[in-house]
Design a protein around this motif. Sequence first.
Motif, mmCIF file in Angstrom:
data_model
loop_
_atom_site.group_PDB
_atom_site.id
_atom_site.type_symbol
_atom_site.label_atom_id
_atom_site.label_comp_id
_atom_site.label_asym_id
_atom_site.label_seq_id
_atom_site.Cartn_x
_atom_site.Cartn_y
_atom_site.Cartn_z
ATOM 1 N N ILE A 1 -9.381 3.427 -5.014
ATOM 2 C CA ILE A 1 -8.919 4.812 -5.052
ATOM 3 C C ILE A 1 -7.433 4.859 -4.722
ATOM 4 O O ILE A 1 -6.990 4.320 -3.702
ATOM 5 C CB ILE A 1 -9.708 5.685 -4.051
ATOM 6 C CG1 ILE A 1 -11.181 5.683 -4.446
ATOM 7 C CG2 ILE A 1 -9.132 7.091 -3.990
ATOM 8 C CD1 ILE A 1 -12.090 6.339 -3.451
ATOM 9 N N LYS A 2 -6.659 5.469 -5.622
ATOM 10 C CA LYS A 2 -5.227 5.661 -5.418
ATOM 11 C C LYS A 2 -4.901 7.105 -5.749
ATOM 12 O O LYS A 2 -5.388 7.644 -6.745
ATOM 13 C CB LYS A 2 -4.406 4.731 -6.305
ATOM 14 C CG LYS A 2 -4.565 3.272 -5.949
ATOM 15 C CD LYS A 2 -3.673 2.410 -6.801
ATOM 16 C CE LYS A 2 -3.858 0.946 -6.452
ATOM 17 N NZ LYS A 2 -3.006 0.078 -7.238
ATOM 18 N N PHE A 3 -4.085 7.713 -4.927
ATOM 19 C CA PHE A 3 -3.681 9.095 -5.159
ATOM 20 C C PHE A 3 -2.345 9.108 -5.894
ATOM 21 O O PHE A 3 -1.441 8.351 -5.545
ATOM 22 C CB PHE A 3 -3.570 9.854 -3.838
ATOM 23 C CG PHE A 3 -4.895 10.010 -3.152
ATOM 24 C CD1 PHE A 3 -5.745 11.053 -3.501
ATOM 25 C CD2 PHE A 3 -5.315 9.112 -2.184
ATOM 26 C CE1 PHE A 3 -6.979 11.204 -2.882
ATOM 27 C CE2 PHE A 3 -6.543 9.257 -1.561
ATOM 28 C CZ PHE A 3 -7.381 10.300 -1.913
ATOM 29 N N PRO A 4 -2.209 9.960 -6.901
ATOM 30 C CA PRO A 4 -0.938 10.026 -7.627
ATOM 31 C C PRO A 4 0.174 10.504 -6.699
ATOM 32 O O PRO A 4 -0.061 11.237 -5.741
ATOM 33 C CB PRO A 4 -1.201 11.034 -8.744
ATOM 34 C CG PRO A 4 -2.432 11.759 -8.363
ATOM 35 C CD PRO A 4 -3.188 10.913 -7.392
ATOM 36 N N SER A 5 1.399 10.072 -6.999
ATOM 37 C CA SER A 5 2.543 10.440 -6.178
ATOM 38 C C SER A 5 3.737 10.722 -7.079
ATOM 39 O O SER A 5 3.918 10.063 -8.106
ATOM 40 C CB SER A 5 2.894 9.309 -5.211
ATOM 41 O OG SER A 5 4.071 9.612 -4.506
ATOM 42 N N GLU A 6 4.564 11.676 -6.683
ATOM 43 C CA GLU A 6 5.799 11.943 -7.419
ATOM 44 C C GLU A 6 6.873 10.934 -7.039
ATOM 45 O O GLU A 6 7.916 10.852 -7.666
ATOM 46 C CB GLU A 6 6.290 13.366 -7.156
ATOM 47 C CG GLU A 6 6.713 13.626 -5.725
ATOM 48 C CD GLU A 6 7.196 15.037 -5.485
ATOM 49 O OE1 GLU A 6 7.920 15.589 -6.323
ATOM 50 O OE2 GLU A 6 6.821 15.591 -4.434
ATOM 51 N N LYS B 1 6.317 4.176 -5.533
ATOM 52 C CA LYS B 1 5.582 3.510 -4.451
ATOM 53 C C LYS B 1 5.126 2.137 -4.925
ATOM 54 O O LYS B 1 4.413 2.016 -5.927
ATOM 55 C CB LYS B 1 4.371 4.338 -4.028
ATOM 56 C CG LYS B 1 4.763 5.629 -3.342
ATOM 57 C CD LYS B 1 3.585 6.264 -2.653
ATOM 58 C CE LYS B 1 4.077 7.486 -1.920
ATOM 59 N NZ LYS B 1 3.296 7.798 -0.773
ATOM 60 N N ILE B 2 5.530 1.137 -4.150
ATOM 61 C CA ILE B 2 5.175 -0.239 -4.478
ATOM 62 C C ILE B 2 3.659 -0.412 -4.412
ATOM 63 O O ILE B 2 3.014 0.093 -3.501
ATOM 64 C CB ILE B 2 5.918 -1.235 -3.550
ATOM 65 C CG1 ILE B 2 5.909 -2.634 -4.115
ATOM 66 C CG2 ILE B 2 5.376 -1.205 -2.155
ATOM 67 C CD1 ILE B 2 6.910 -2.879 -5.164
ATOM 68 N N GLY B 3 3.090 -1.043 -5.420
ATOM 69 C CA GLY B 3 1.651 -1.272 -5.464
ATOM 70 C C GLY B 3 0.844 -0.088 -5.955
ATOM 71 O O GLY B 3 -0.342 -0.210 -6.193
ATOM 72 N N VAL B 4 1.495 1.069 -6.102
ATOM 73 C CA VAL B 4 0.798 2.259 -6.596
ATOM 74 C C VAL B 4 1.242 2.570 -8.025
ATOM 75 O O VAL B 4 0.430 2.636 -8.934
ATOM 76 C CB VAL B 4 1.039 3.479 -5.673
ATOM 77 C CG1 VAL B 4 0.412 4.742 -6.249
ATOM 78 C CG2 VAL B 4 0.479 3.203 -4.282
ATOM 79 N N ASN B 5 2.553 2.754 -8.215
ATOM 80 C CA ASN B 5 3.038 3.057 -9.561
ATOM 81 C C ASN B 5 4.147 2.114 -10.013
ATOM 82 O O ASN B 5 4.644 2.230 -11.126
ATOM 83 C CB ASN B 5 3.489 4.518 -9.670
ATOM 84 C CG ASN B 5 4.442 4.919 -8.567
ATOM 85 O OD1 ASN B 5 5.309 4.167 -8.166
ATOM 86 N ND2 ASN B 5 4.268 6.130 -8.065
ATOM 87 N N VAL B 6 4.544 1.184 -9.160
ATOM 88 C CA VAL B 6 5.517 0.156 -9.531
ATOM 89 C C VAL B 6 5.117 -1.148 -8.847
ATOM 90 O O VAL B 6 4.566 -1.142 -7.750
ATOM 91 C CB VAL B 6 6.963 0.589 -9.148
ATOM 92 C CG1 VAL B 6 7.144 0.640 -7.646
ATOM 93 C CG2 VAL B 6 8.006 -0.288 -9.801
#
Length: 112
Positions: free
Chosen positions: A4-9, A12-17
């Motif tokens: 489970i990962k929450f989207p972020s604006e 974030k390393i490991g989340v969207n990059v």
Amino acid sequence: MPEIKFPSEWLKIGVNVQPGDLIRFMDAGTQDAEGNWVFNVQIIHEGNLTETKKFQLNKTNHKVISELHGTNSDNWVGQDMQVDTIKQRNPQTGLPVDSILLAKPISDPLAE
């Protein structure tokens, strides 16, 4: 079980990059109410332009970018930087967390 990962604006390393991805500066940045510099950056993952996220500049990353492109952030627009990761202590918890460390790009994946 799904991760489970929450989207972020925010970038974030490991989340969207991921380490090894590139980011491209899309604007010259603005200062927020606390005096932090915030930029819109586009992620380049495996040679493909993906989403745009916000990136808060710290002094370490400022030094690296400035060595390549100068201290005037107008000159950073359209420039790419490689994403790496480093462990730093979270000031709220005291625990080590992954942080973004920018570096000179090894190559231009969009030119290949």
